[in-house]
Structure formats: C-alpha cells, structure tokens
Design a protein around this motif. Structure first.
Motif, PDB file in Angstrom:
ATOM      1  N   UNK A  50       0.850  -1.190   0.000  1.00  0.00           N
ATOM      2  CA  UNK A  50       0.000   0.000   0.000  1.00  0.00           C
ATOM      3  C   UNK A  50       0.884   1.237   0.000  1.00  0.00           C
ATOM      4  N   UNK A  51       0.529   2.193  -0.839  1.00  0.00           N
ATOM      5  CA  UNK A  51       1.155   3.507  -0.769  1.00  0.00           C
ATOM      6  C   UNK A  51       0.419   4.307   0.310  1.00  0.00           C
ATOM      7  N   UNK A  52       1.110   4.568   1.441  1.00  0.00           N
ATOM      8  CA  UNK A  52       0.499   5.276   2.565  1.00  0.00           C
ATOM      9  C   UNK A  52       1.312   6.549   2.803  1.00  0.00           C
ATOM     10  N   UNK A  53       0.685   7.691   2.624  1.00  0.00           N
ATOM     11  CA  UNK A  53       1.393   8.953   2.798  1.00  0.00           C
ATOM     12  C   UNK A  53       0.417  10.050   3.176  1.00  0.00           C
ATOM     13  N   UNK A  54       0.992  11.202   3.582  1.00  0.00           N
ATOM     14  CA  UNK A  54       0.181  12.335   4.021  1.00  0.00           C
ATOM     15  C   UNK A  54       0.247  13.462   3.026  1.00  0.00           C
ATOM     16  N   UNK A  55      -0.830  14.243   3.008  1.00  0.00           N
ATOM     17  CA  UNK A  55      -0.895  15.469   2.231  1.00  0.00           C
ATOM     18  C   UNK A  55      -1.154  16.627   3.179  1.00  0.00           C
ATOM     19  N   UNK A  56      -0.586  17.795   2.856  1.00  0.00           N
ATOM     20  CA  UNK A  56      -0.949  18.984   3.626  1.00  0.00           C
ATOM     21  C   UNK A  56      -2.305  19.485   3.133  1.00  0.00           C
ATOM     22  N   UNK A  57      -2.895  20.486   3.756  1.00  0.00           N
ATOM     23  CA  UNK A  57      -4.239  20.943   3.349  1.00  0.00           C
ATOM     24  C   UNK A  57      -4.344  21.335   1.887  1.00  0.00           C
ATOM     25  N   UNK A  58      -3.221  21.711   1.243  1.00  0.00           N
ATOM     26  CA  UNK A  58      -3.262  22.100  -0.172  1.00  0.00           C
ATOM     27  C   UNK A  58      -3.068  20.908  -1.113  1.00  0.00           C
ATOM     28  N   UNK A  59      -2.752  19.754  -0.552  1.00  0.00           N
ATOM     29  CA  UNK A  59      -2.569  18.580  -1.404  1.00  0.00           C
ATOM     30  C   UNK A  59      -1.140  18.263  -1.724  1.00  0.00           C
ATOM     31  N   UNK A  60      -0.180  18.937  -1.059  1.00  0.00           N
ATOM     32  CA  UNK A  60       1.220  18.625  -1.290  1.00  0.00           C
ATOM     33  C   UNK A  60       1.635  17.426  -0.438  1.00  0.00           C
ATOM     34  N   UNK A  61       2.482  16.556  -0.998  1.00  0.00           N
ATOM     35  CA  UNK A  61       2.933  15.356  -0.296  1.00  0.00           C
ATOM     36  C   UNK A  61       3.856  15.752   0.847  1.00  0.00           C
ATOM     37  N   UNK A  62       3.562  15.276   2.059  1.00  0.00           N
ATOM     38  CA  UNK A  62       4.381  15.622   3.219  1.00  0.00           C
ATOM     39  C   UNK A  62       5.027  14.404   3.879  1.00  0.00           C
ATOM     40  N   UNK A  76      -4.474  18.103   7.368  1.00  0.00           N
ATOM     41  CA  UNK A  76      -4.025  17.490   6.121  1.00  0.00           C
ATOM     42  C   UNK A  76      -4.896  16.295   5.791  1.00  0.00           C
ATOM     43  N   UNK A  77      -4.322  15.377   5.021  1.00  0.00           N
ATOM     44  CA  UNK A  77      -5.079  14.199   4.574  1.00  0.00           C
ATOM     45  C   UNK A  77      -4.196  12.960   4.647  1.00  0.00           C
ATOM     46  N   UNK A  78      -4.789  11.861   5.025  1.00  0.00           N
ATOM     47  CA  UNK A  78      -4.139  10.552   4.948  1.00  0.00           C
ATOM     48  C   UNK A  78      -4.593   9.868   3.670  1.00  0.00           C
ATOM     49  N   UNK A  79      -3.621   9.414   2.898  1.00  0.00           N
ATOM     50  CA  UNK A  79      -3.960   8.856   1.578  1.00  0.00           C
ATOM     51  C   UNK A  79      -3.392   7.446   1.464  1.00  0.00           C
ATOM     52  N   UNK A  80      -4.248   6.501   1.066  1.00  0.00           N
ATOM     53  CA  UNK A  80      -3.845   5.107   0.856  1.00  0.00           C
ATOM     54  C   UNK A  80      -4.192   4.728  -0.577  1.00  0.00           C
ATOM     55  N   UNK A  81      -3.180   4.216  -1.285  1.00  0.00           N
ATOM     56  CA  UNK A  81      -3.375   3.812  -2.681  1.00  0.00           C
ATOM     57  C   UNK A  81      -2.898   2.373  -2.838  1.00  0.00           C
ATOM     58  N   UNK A  82      -3.670   1.571  -3.554  1.00  0.00           N
ATOM     59  CA  UNK A  82      -3.266   0.200  -3.841  1.00  0.00           C
ATOM     60  C   UNK A  82      -3.377  -0.056  -5.334  1.00  0.00           C
ATOM     61  N   UNK A  83      -2.359  -0.722  -5.886  1.00  0.00           N
ATOM     62  CA  UNK A  83      -2.350  -1.087  -7.300  1.00  0.00           C
ATOM     63  C   UNK A  83      -3.195  -2.353  -7.478  1.00  0.00           C
TER      64      UNK A  83
END
Length: 642
Positions: free
Chosen positions: A155-167, A248-255
């Motif tokens: 899983x791609x697990x990462x955070x975004x700031x409120x503007x959508x930039x990867x943090x 911000x946002x927590x984002x999970x992506x799976x292929x």
C-alpha cells in the motif's frame, strides 16, 4: 495554512507518521514482536476486534484466530511465511472480543534492522464484511509507528498537507509509484493523475469531498514516475485537530491492475461462453428445422418435377409449375443458408484458384449490381491455392457484393480485391500462417459499433421487412469457419464497410491428395436397376419411387429398416437408397446390417441433415442431400453403381 504552521514546530517526521496512522479508520494497523506478541494497537484495531490497548498489549496475536485455526497452527505459519519470504497475505475468518466473527484481509510484513535482524512484524487487517468510516488511534511511540508504516510494501500510505502537497512517503508508495521520498515530498499529489483527470479537476474534487464528508474513495487510472499507468484503489481521509481544523489528509493507494484485468478477462470469458452456447443452441435448432424442411421440399419439388414431365404442354400451366418449383428452390436455398450458419452444411471441397474463380463470375456480379453501381477488381494473376466449396464461395462473394450494393442506394463504387497475407489480424482466433484474403469494400453509410457487433447474428438484418433473411453473413461466416478461416467486418459510420474472407493456404501436396479423393462421376447412368427405396416419410418415398420409375428402374418400397431387410431376403436388389433419420433403425444402422449380409451391395444414403449425428456410423457412405431433383438422383446412382 496558519493551523498547519501552528503545529509545524511539534510535527517531526515521526509525528507525521503517527498522525497518519492515527487518521486511518478502515485498517487495523499494529506491531508484533518476533514471537507474535502485540506491542502496539491502533483505534482501527480496537474498532474491528473490540479490545482496548490495556486488554491486548502483551498478548499473542493468535487469539484473533478461530480455535480450529489455532489448532492447525495457522498463526505460526503466517509469521514463518512473512519472515522467510518477506510477506504474508491472506483472507479468512477472525473473531472479535465478543466472539462474533468477521472476514478479514490480512497482510504481515517483517520489520528488520539495517543489519537484517528481525525486530518484529507490521500487521494490517481490513474488515471486508463492513466498511465504516472511523478514526485510527496509534498509542505507541513515534518510532514504532514510523517503522510500522515503512514496513508496509503493498500500500502507498502517505500524508498530504491541506493544499494537497505530499508531506510523507512510505516504502509502499515508492514501490508502487516509483518516486523516492526526496523526489516527491513537497510536490502536489496531482502528479500521479492522468493529464485528462487533472484537466477535469479530479484531484481537487477528491480533496473537496474528503473535507466535506470526511472520506473519499474511488478507483481510477494513475501514473507512475516512468509514465506507465496502473489501476488504483484510492482512499483519502481528512485529518483534523481537536478543534476540527484540517491538518491534512491521509492517503492510501493500492495497485489493483492485476485484479481488474483478471475480472475483465473473466467477464469476457463469460460473454464468449454465453455467445458460444447461444450459437450452438441456434445451430442445433436450425439443423433440425432444416432436416424437416428438406423433407417437405423433397415432396414438393419431386411432385412438381414429375407433374411437369407428364402434364400437357400448356404454356400457361407450365409457367405455373415453373413458378412453384422456383419458390420451392428458393426455400431450399434458404435451408442451405440456415445450415451454413449452423456449420452443418456439406461442403464439396476442392482446391481453388481464387483469381480464376472471381474472373469467371464477373459477368454474374455485374448483372447483379444494376446501372448505378460499378465494381473494380484488384486481383493478382495467381494466388496460392485454398481449399473450400467453390459453389459456396461464389455464393458468399455474391452475397457480400449484393450487401455492398444495398448499402449504396444512390449508387457508388465497390472494390473487390484479393491478396496473400502472412499473418492474420491482431487478436484474431486464426493461427499464424499463410492466408488468402478476399475483401469487398463499399462506399456506403457504414455501421456503428452496435450494428457491427450484431451483423453476423442469425436473422439480424438492416434491410427492412421482407428484404432480407438475416442469414447472409451468417452463411458466409459458417463457410469460412468450416474451411478453417474467418470472416472479419470493418466499418464506421460514414466510412463504408469492408468484409474480409480469410482462407488458409493449402500446400500443393495436400491439394493434390484432396482433389484425388473427390468422388469422380460416371458419364453414363445405368438403367433397368432393381432399387430398394427406404424412407419413413410416405410423401418422400412416393416421390422417390416416381422419379426412379421414370428413370426406368424397378422399385421396391419400405418404410422401416426391418421391412427393407425382409425385402432383401425375398428379392434380388441392385441398389439400396435409404433415408438416415428413421425411428428404431436409422439409415446408417440399416446400411451396417445390409453390409453384414451383402458386403458388395451399393448403398446410397439420402438425408435432410448436412451431417450425420455423433455415433451414427457409416459416415463414409455415398450421400444424397435432400431435396434432390431427378437429375441429381440419376447422377448419384451413376456414382455408386458401376
């Protein structure tokens, strides 16, 4: 932005990982010691399984398994597999604190020191029985959470700031998307979207929905660093502080590309199976109908032929009989199309020079077009030999040319061309090899995708009521398939249509051998024979008898196999003509019984089927297809009686 800045001083990288895991609500994420002892516990785990941290920390993770799974040693095997192969993934039943069960998807990844020493496992569990939005709470040290997230590779697990930039960026994100942390942190997450999605504002919509509803979930195409695309399952959860402000946002992506392609292949296989079953059912139906219809036409045509020979030469009466015979012959032609569609027609194959065959039918094609349509041909002087039925091929080409003419009611140009091809079209069922391609192209209005898809379906026609049977292209398809080839249609609205017939090239040795195997016709038909005619249909039997007697033969009639055998024991017979589809004893069974006692007896098998059913036996007997004329009957007799 001010809210984020207010927390920047306290949010170390480890802190951001902790916030990230704390925001995940659909996954139970926790750590195990090398022995399987639980050392961390998040809110998602508490929501799924019902245990508070104080109740579960220090306990062995096998308590979540069913008693029978524990007895079978499944928890231990899962850890052993993860330690040995670097990953364990599976699904199965798990139980909560209250004893209720849920179906879980589980991933276990080993966590190792740089030296390779195993220090524990990262475990992710998802409840697939019910998906609810909830907040995950991580209760352990920031270092444990960092190692936990970094240990996840699927899983791609990462955070975004409120503007959508990867943090933040974990190993799974690097593996799936191809970017190293220093290459992507600080860049906007829309980098992963396709140009068309960015233009449509899909990334911004995702964040807007997540802010408003707390969660966003979608599937779609995403783009890796190398430009390749993959089908992704994406979940975005909003992260808020105690005051409700967005951090911000927590984002999970799976292929899930492989899963999607597998599902697509399964759906295609189901559709192909459905089409195959449908066509087989229709084929069996048309084959049976054709048999009964041929018997009826046999009675009609035979009676009309004898009537015409015996009636007074009155032109008015003769024309009426001729009209009736033409109508019955058109019915026979329709039956042949039905058999061609169902691939049950009898092909009299022989080696064919396509260029010569088309040149020989140009006058007929020109007469079929009318004054408004012209036809241009582009044929090499010589083409490799193909093996098929020349009469059926002529009918197929004529059918395609007439279809092309009908597609241009105001007239136009038809192009008929042929060429040798070394490879079939891409994604076709034909095997690689040499083929002869015959193509008919018109300048008509063309067909849309839906019409093109149905074009070869039986009884489908665009010519209006009474102007087409809908069996023409089905017949062409049946001919090419029986000959080892294929029919391909290419068309777009406003661009005309091209119909292509592909036939495999036949090597000279095979063509010569096959030609030698074809039945050779005697020029002089014998007369004065004693013929035993066997048919359970009284009308057909009567007409067959009349034709034989008119040819000068003596006829003995039988309506069943047993009756025919009785006659053979009482009377000398020179030839037996029997129907195949008879009750109790089929024509093939009767032929076998005759050969057992009279091995040299000539036998002619008359049948309304184009092929004998499975297990019929004696399939190499000379056959006479119904309906047959008196001339065809005489010709068949000359071939079997020397």
């Amino acid at each position: 932005m001010e809210v984020l800045n207010r927390h920047d001083t306290s949010l170390t990288e480890e802190g951001r990982f902790r916030l990230l895991v704390d925001a995940i609500t659909d996954y139970a994420i926790y750590m195990l010691s090398p022995e399987g002892i639980i050392t961390s516990w998040n809110t998602g785990a508490q929501r799924f399984k019902g245990y508070k941290p104080s109740e579960i920390l220090g306990e062995h993770f096998s308590r979540f398994y069913l008693e029978e799974d524990r007895a079978a040693g499944i928890p231990e095997r899962a850890l052993a597999t993860a330690a040995e192969t670097g990953r364990f993934e599976g699904e199965g039943w798990r139980q909560r604190k209250d004893g209720s069960r849920f179906w879980a998807h589980v991933i276990i990844d080993p966590i190792r020191r740089p030296s390779g020493e195993l220090i524990g496992f990262a475990k992710i569990t998802r409840d697939l029985t019910e998906r609810r939005a909830a907040e995950n709470a991580i209760r352990e040290s920031e270092e444990q959470f960092r190692r936990l997230i970094q240990g996840v590779s699927d899983y791609a697990i990462y955070m975004l700031d409120p503007k959508g930039n990867v943090s933040s960026w974990n190993f799974g994100a690097e593996r799936i998307k191809g970017y190293r942390p220093e290459e992507i942190i600080g860049r906007h997450f829309s980098t992963f979207y396709t140009p068309e999605d960015r233009e449509a504002g899909v990334p911004e919509t995702a964040l807007t929905v997540a802010r408003a509803e707390g969660r966003f979930e979608r599937e779609g195409w995403r783009v890796r660093k190398d430009g390749t695309r993959f089908w992704a399952s994406v979940v975005i959860d909003v992260i808020r502080d105690d005051d409700g402000d967005v951090l911000g946002f927590a984002k999970i992506t799976r292929d899930i590309t492989e899963k999607m392609e597998t599902q697509r292949a399964l759906e295609q296989a189901r559709e192909e199976l459905f089409q195959s079953q449908k066509m087989e059912a229709i084929g069996q139906l048309t084959g049976g109908i054709a048999h009964d219809f041929n018997n009826l036409l046999m009675a009609v045509l035979g009676s009309l032929e004898i009537l015409k020979k015996r009636m007074p030469q009155d032109l008015s009466l003769t024309s009426l009989v001729d009209n009736a015979m033409q109508g019955a012959q058109r019915g026979a032609a329709l039956t042949q199309r039905m058999l061609a569609f169902s691939r049950r027609q009898e092909l009299h194959v022989e080696p064919i020079d396509v260029s010569g065959l088309v040149r020989g039918m140009m006058d007929m094609l020109s007469r079929s077009l009318g004054p408004l349509t012209v036809i241009d041909t582009f044929f090499p002087v010589r083409l490799p030999t193909i093996l098929t039925d020349p009469n059926q091929l002529e009918m197929a080409i004529l059918n395609l040319v007439v279809n092309a003419r009908d597609a241009m009611p105001s007239g136009g140009r038809i192009v008929l061309r042929a060429s040798e091809e070394s490879a079939p079209p891409a994604k076709s069922p034909l095997s690689p090899g040499r083929y002869v391609r015959i193509a008919v192209t018109d300048e008509g209005e063309g067909m849309d995708a839906k019409t093109l898809e149905q074009a070869v379906s039986p009884f489908f026609t665009t010519k209006g009521v009474g102007k087409g049977t809908g069996l023409g292209l089905s017949m062409v398809q049946g001919l090419t398939t029986q000959s080892g080839g294929r029919l391909f249609l290419k068309s777009k609205p406003g661009e005309g249509t091209t119909a292509e017939l592909w036939f495999p090239v036949v090597v000279a040795e095979r063509a010569t051998e096959t030609a030698a195997d074809l039945p050779q016709r005697e020029q002089i038909a014998p007369d004065g024979l004693r013929v035993l005619a066997v048919d359970d249909d009284g009308l057909v039997l009567m007409n067959t008898t009349l034709m034989l007697e008119d040819l000068g033969h003596t006829v003995f009639e039988a309506m069943a196999g047993s009756e025919a055998l009785d006659i053979l024991h009482r009377q000398p017979v020179d030839l037996v003509i029997c129907d195949h589809a008879m009750p109790r004893m089929t024509g093939a069974q009767l032929a076998q019984a005759i050969r057992d006692e009279w091995p040299e007896m000539p036998i002619l098998l008359a049948t309304g089927y184009a092929e004998l059913p499975e297990g019929a036996g004696m399939i190499n007997l000379p056959r006479l297809g119904k309906p047959f004329s008196q001339a065809q009957l005489a010709d068949a007799i000359s071939r079997v009686v020397s």
